[in-house]
Design a protein around this motif. Structure first.
Motif, mmCIF file in Angstrom:
data_model
loop_
_atom_site.group_PDB
_atom_site.id
_atom_site.type_symbol
_atom_site.label_atom_id
_atom_site.label_comp_id
_atom_site.label_asym_id
_atom_site.label_seq_id
_atom_site.Cartn_x
_atom_site.Cartn_y
_atom_site.Cartn_z
ATOM 1 N N HIS A 1 0.836 -1.197 0.000
ATOM 2 C CA HIS A 1 0.000 0.000 0.000
ATOM 3 C C HIS A 1 0.874 1.252 0.000
ATOM 4 O O HIS A 1 0.589 2.237 -0.699
ATOM 5 C CB HIS A 1 -0.919 -0.014 1.229
ATOM 6 N N ALA A 2 1.947 1.210 0.759
ATOM 7 C CA ALA A 2 2.866 2.349 0.785
ATOM 8 C C ALA A 2 3.480 2.587 -0.590
ATOM 9 O O ALA A 2 3.632 3.737 -1.029
ATOM 10 C CB ALA A 2 3.958 2.113 1.822
ATOM 11 N N SER A 3 3.805 1.510 -1.283
ATOM 12 C CA SER A 3 4.393 1.682 -2.615
ATOM 13 C C SER A 3 3.376 2.283 -3.587
ATOM 14 O O SER A 3 3.738 3.072 -4.466
ATOM 15 C CB SER A 3 4.918 0.350 -3.137
ATOM 16 N N VAL A 4 2.111 1.933 -3.400
ATOM 17 C CA VAL A 4 1.069 2.554 -4.234
ATOM 18 C C VAL A 4 0.965 4.042 -3.924
ATOM 19 O O VAL A 4 0.805 4.873 -4.830
ATOM 20 C CB VAL A 4 -0.285 1.847 -4.013
ATOM 21 N N LEU A 5 1.068 4.382 -2.653
ATOM 22 C CA LEU A 5 1.025 5.803 -2.291
ATOM 23 C C LEU A 5 2.182 6.556 -2.944
ATOM 24 O O LEU A 5 2.020 7.697 -3.386
ATOM 25 C CB LEU A 5 1.072 5.966 -0.770
ATOM 26 N N CYS A 6 3.351 5.933 -2.985
ATOM 27 C CA CYS A 6 4.479 6.581 -3.662
ATOM 28 C C CYS A 6 4.161 6.821 -5.129
ATOM 29 O O CYS A 6 4.438 7.884 -5.678
ATOM 30 C CB CYS A 6 5.729 5.722 -3.524
ATOM 31 N N ARG A 7 3.564 5.829 -5.762
ATOM 32 C CA ARG A 7 3.206 5.990 -7.170
ATOM 33 C C ARG A 7 2.153 7.079 -7.363
ATOM 34 O O ARG A 7 2.057 7.681 -8.425
ATOM 35 C CB ARG A 7 2.672 4.667 -7.739
#
Lengths: 130, 400
Positions: free
Chosen positions: A83-89
């Motif tokens: 989920h954090a990586s999606v937020l970065c994207r």
């Protein structure tokens, strides 16, 4: 004159059909949503759906999917990291790093860290020396 | 002839009755707008006009004007027909007031209201045209394809009091105070999404936010929005803990039955330092890891706390940080409560003294090196229309 009675009946039924809202004409407009809900019952199926959505560019959909998984599996650190990586994207790096910090020290599969690094840049893996 | 006329009249009456009955049945059908896509703990739904709420379950249909109610440490995600999601945290109230969606024309009109609690909104199809509006008791949020979060009520007042962009001197209505935070997508977003924008309107004034982590606070009815300001990491983490009580409990926090609304900081004394590993920058000035920002406010989620601001009723510091809890017998946790008979603030919506955070002794953290009270940056006067504060210069370098 009697031949007109069926005509009246048809007119009455037709008007009722025309005046009905969409829900009356469509049995279950939400049926397609059940699959999305079902996929979030497991971490494996949920993250698989989220990754599929990421690949297709549906980042907000992926975020929503992972949030569903986290409601069902709040201790799934790898899901929170994804989920954090999606937020970065989504260019929400500040929010992402808060979540990365939350999973620090947890046993997270290498793939999840690799995805997070790919999306967020070098973040270091706790306990791995970098 | 008479018999024939009578028969025709009777049949005509019957036909009209059938028509009306069909219409009534159709009109009586609840308009399905989505489903409960995920449910945690105690969640109830009260249908429009129904005297009592019933327990919500996963995959259950949500209809227009259904009121969703969550209990303590509970959570729900409502998935609407256009894939828009509302994720609501503990002790929240959400109603979908209007939803018109035409998938063939990619058109949607959505209006929802949140009267209490914390929530996150994620727009559905990014190419959908139409109006989207979420209302709190005192603010209206116009949405253009975005992700944003909101907190309504006492928790909003408590979090805002700890924000440098608001400060503890602003009087808030503990029943209606509204904190709104844009989460994205930012301008550097990837994928098939557009950068998000929200317009927060209150007391006739509108503040537009178009960058992630910018926030707006509306303290009470009749007061203009304060902001935009950058939500602090600590404030953002508190919001996350309210929206995701399960994650907060599993990852960092302990349940707090005393307040019933969420969490208390876990004893993190056994946890290693948060930024002690290579490749992870030390916190910057704005508190977000590796970023610059609020002067003198660094150290997310560092030691210390809301110095001098006791009484955070949901546990003061969900991040836990490195601080230690202690009771504050002086009950310092009442900086945000509405005082009676003070003009527009509160306006009778929440009788003074009913603020859950101010009843008992307040809490504060101690033990950190930064215990002195921070300057009340951008503190607002309790006048009805405070001037919106300027946005601190962002120092987000984009991708870390």
């Amino acid at each position: 004159m009697a031949t007109r009675y069926p005509l009246y009946l048809c007119l009455a039924l037709g008007s009722a059909w025309l005046m009905a809202p969409p829900a009356f004409a469509q049995a279950d407009p939400a049926a397609a949503l059940d699959q999305l809900s079902d996929a979030a019952t497991g971490t494996g199926s949920g993250t698989a759906l989220a990754r599929q959505q990421i690949r297709s560019g549906d980042l907000t959909g992926a975020a929503a999917t992972l949030e569903r998984v986290l409601i069902n599996h709040p201790d799934a650190g790898d899901v929170l990291l994804l989920h954090a990586s999606v937020l970065c994207r989504l260019d929400d790096a500040g929010g992402a790093r808060l979540e990365i910090d939350e999973v620090r020290g947890r046993a997270i599969p290498g793939q999840a860290w690799a995805e997070a690094t790919a999306a967020c840049g070098p973040i270091g893996r706790p306990g791995r020396g970098g | 002839m008479t018999n024939r006329t009578g028969a025709r009249a009777r049949f005509l009456t019957l036909a009209v009755a059938v028509s009306l009955a069909g219409t009534a049945i159709a009109a009586g059908q609840p308009q399905i707008v989505g489903i409960n896509a995920a449910v945690l703990n105690n969640v109830r739904i009260r249908s429009a006009g129904a005297p009592q709420a019933h327990i919500a379950v996963v995959r259950q249909r949500v209809a227009l004007n259904d009121e969703v109610q969550t209990g303590g440490r509970s959570q729900l995600q409502v998935l609407l027909l256009d894939k828009t999601t509302f994720t609501v945290g503990a002790n929240a109230r959400l109603t979908i007031d209007r939803f018109v969606y035409d998938p063939n024309r990619s058109a949607r009109s959505l209006a929802a209201s949140v009267t209490k609690g914390a929530f996150r909104f994620i727009s559905g199809r990014p190419d959908t045209a139409g109006t989207t509006n979420v209302r709190t008791p005192i603010a209206s949020i116009g949405i253009r394809g975005t992700i944003f979060e909101g907190v309504v009520g006492q928790d909003a007042a408590n979090i805002a009091a700890g924000e440098p962009g608001v400060g503890p001197r602003v009087r808030s209505d503990p029943a209606t105070a509204s904190l709104i935070i844009l989460r994205g997508p930012g301008r550097g977003t990837q994928g098939r999404v557009r950068p998000g924008v929200i317009d927060v309107t209150a007391a006739g004034r509108t503040v537009t936010i178009d960058q992630p982590l910018r926030a707006v606070y509306v303290p009470a009815a009749g007061m203009a929005p304060i902001g935009p300001f950058i939500i602090s990491p600590r404030g953002l983490q508190q919001v996350q803990a309210l929206i995701f009580p399960g994650v907060a409990q599993a990852m960092a926090f302990l349940p707090n039955d005393r307040t019933g609304t969420g969490f208390v900081p876990a004893d993190n004394s056994a946890r290693p330092p948060r930024y002690g590993y290579p490749g992870y920058p030390e916190p910057g000035g704005d508190g977000y890891p590796g970023r610059g920002g609020y002067p003198g406010q660094g150290g997310f989620p560092g030691p210390g706390t809301f110095p001098g601001r006791g009484g955070f009723p949901v546990g003061d510091l969900p991040s836990g940080g490195d601080g230690q809890m202690s009771q504050d017998p002086a009950g310092q946790g009442k900086p945000n409560q509405v005082q009676p008979n003070q003009g527009p603030v509160g306006q009778g919506q929440a009788p003074a003294g009913q603020a859950p955070g101010g009843q008992g002794p307040g809490k504060k953290l101690k033990g950190g090196p930064n215990l002195k009270s921070p300057p009340a940056l951008q503190a607002q006067s309790p006048t009805p229309a405070p001037t919106p504060t300027p946005t601190p210069t962002p120092k987000y370098p984009g991708k870390p």
